[in-house]
Design an enzyme around this catalytic site. Sequence first.
Site, short mmCIF file in Angstrom:
data_model
loop_
_atom_site.label_atom_id
_atom_site.label_comp_id
_atom_site.label_asym_id
_atom_site.label_seq_id
_atom_site.Cartn_x
_atom_site.Cartn_y
_atom_site.Cartn_z
N ASP A 85 -5.33 -2.66 -2.43
CA ASP A 85 -6.37 -3.21 -1.54
C ASP A 85 -7.78 -3.01 -2.08
OD1 ASP A 85 -6.40 -0.48 -1.07
OD2 ASP A 85 -6.51 -0.64 1.10
N ARG A 133 7.54 6.22 -4.25
CA ARG A 133 8.00 6.89 -3.02
C ARG A 133 7.40 6.15 -1.83
NH1 ARG A 133 4.23 10.00 -5.34
NH2 ARG A 133 2.25 10.19 -4.25
N SER A 193 0.81 -1.22 0.00
CA SER A 193 0.00 0.00 0.00
C SER A 193 0.85 1.28 0.00
CB SER A 193 -0.95 -0.02 1.20
OG SER A 193 -1.77 -1.16 1.12
#
Length: 462
Positions: free
Chosen positions: A202, A164, A149
């Site tokens: 997700d 990042r 995530s």
Amino acid sequence: MATSSLLEEAISISKQFDISNDQLVAISEEFIRLTDLGLKSGGMPMAMIPSYVTGVPNGTEKGTFLAVDLGGTNFRVCSIHLNGDGTFDLLQTKSVIPRNLMVGTAKELFSFLAKKVDEFIKTHLDEKFNEERGHPANEHIYKLGFTFSFPVNQTAINRGTLIRWTKGFDVADAVGMDVCLLLQHELDLLNLPVHVAALVNDTVGTLMSRSYSSPRGSVTKLGVILGTGTNGAYVESLAAVDKLDNSAAALADKSIMVINTEWGSFDNDMKILPRTSWDDAVDLETPNPGYQMFEKRVSGMFLGEILRRVLLELHEKGYLFPRSSTPLTTAWSLDTSILSRVEADSTPDLVAVKSIVEMDLGLPTTLLERQAVKLIVEGIGKRSALLAGAVIGGILVHLRACQSNPVVDIGVDGSVFEFYPGYEDLMRVALKAVMGEDESKIRIGIAKDGSGVGAALCALVA
């Protein structure tokens, strides 16, 4: 201040959160316009990210799959055994990621993750694991879905380079690296029979989880997160995704693609979304002003703070809690669960609201003050649900989903949807405004554990 004017003020504020049916239609039309742009090319206001998931389960799938979930300070390892009848058995372990690994090297972090997978297999899948231990190292017995995530540039079902870090991670040498290959390398060093088969968002996992477990006779078109954040993923025709090279070998015989909309950033330009002074104030105190403007009106992270701002302003004007000196001055001090509890109180004297305000906030209240709080909460909560319904309706109109399916299924995960009283009913008001009578064909159900079960299902279809 006259007591009647407090209720008048509360009614006036609550009305500022109203959205008319015409506005809901306009919002859904702008949403459709931006989704079309995002499917055509990159760098558009709506990201419309291809997941490279090109099939969805129907509940008959069987087998044992692994999933790992790196979403924050915990790392979860699961095994999911699909029973082939829409049900599954789940085993899982959670580990806290040591702080030094969150800011260390890629080698240290991914080695830690692989060792946790090793421990899990030895503990929970030992019999099968020992049977397979004699196989060549390159023979992968278990397919693994990797829910990661953090922002990645995904280029295939199991390829994605890290753009990042967020959430307190800063493993500098991993930026620009393929996170699936980093994990696979460490698994191979431990001689584990595991193949990292899918890199999973997700929200995409939520769609897959619902598609597997939804009642037969319906088709799941959409997975939705309505919790701390909000997002949607849906099943798109591959031919509509102009920005992809559909001639690529991996896509040659495929017809669909699950798209991660990243709809939290819908209408960052604020052309169509409703706007109040309290929204503007909340936006300015976030780390990313001017971004995620849809999310800041819908998701659980922000609803409590919007309420706090409104109540503080009423206090400062002398309407509310005048007997208390400086309540509600700490930013982010009101949890969105307070709105759910206030909304649920239907007693004449608003007994639960009294308890919440007096116990949670330490403020004595009158019945009129409690009525004012309830009115404002209802306005903020209703707006969240109507906005969610408008974009869901926009996707279903874009897909012409109801023309070819008698029942269209939507899977939703998240605490706002699950625990906010009447949230689905309010979403349906917006769906009806956008879709008309087709709203009655929509079935909305809870989708559980997109980052675990959903990731395993992505590994399966891979």
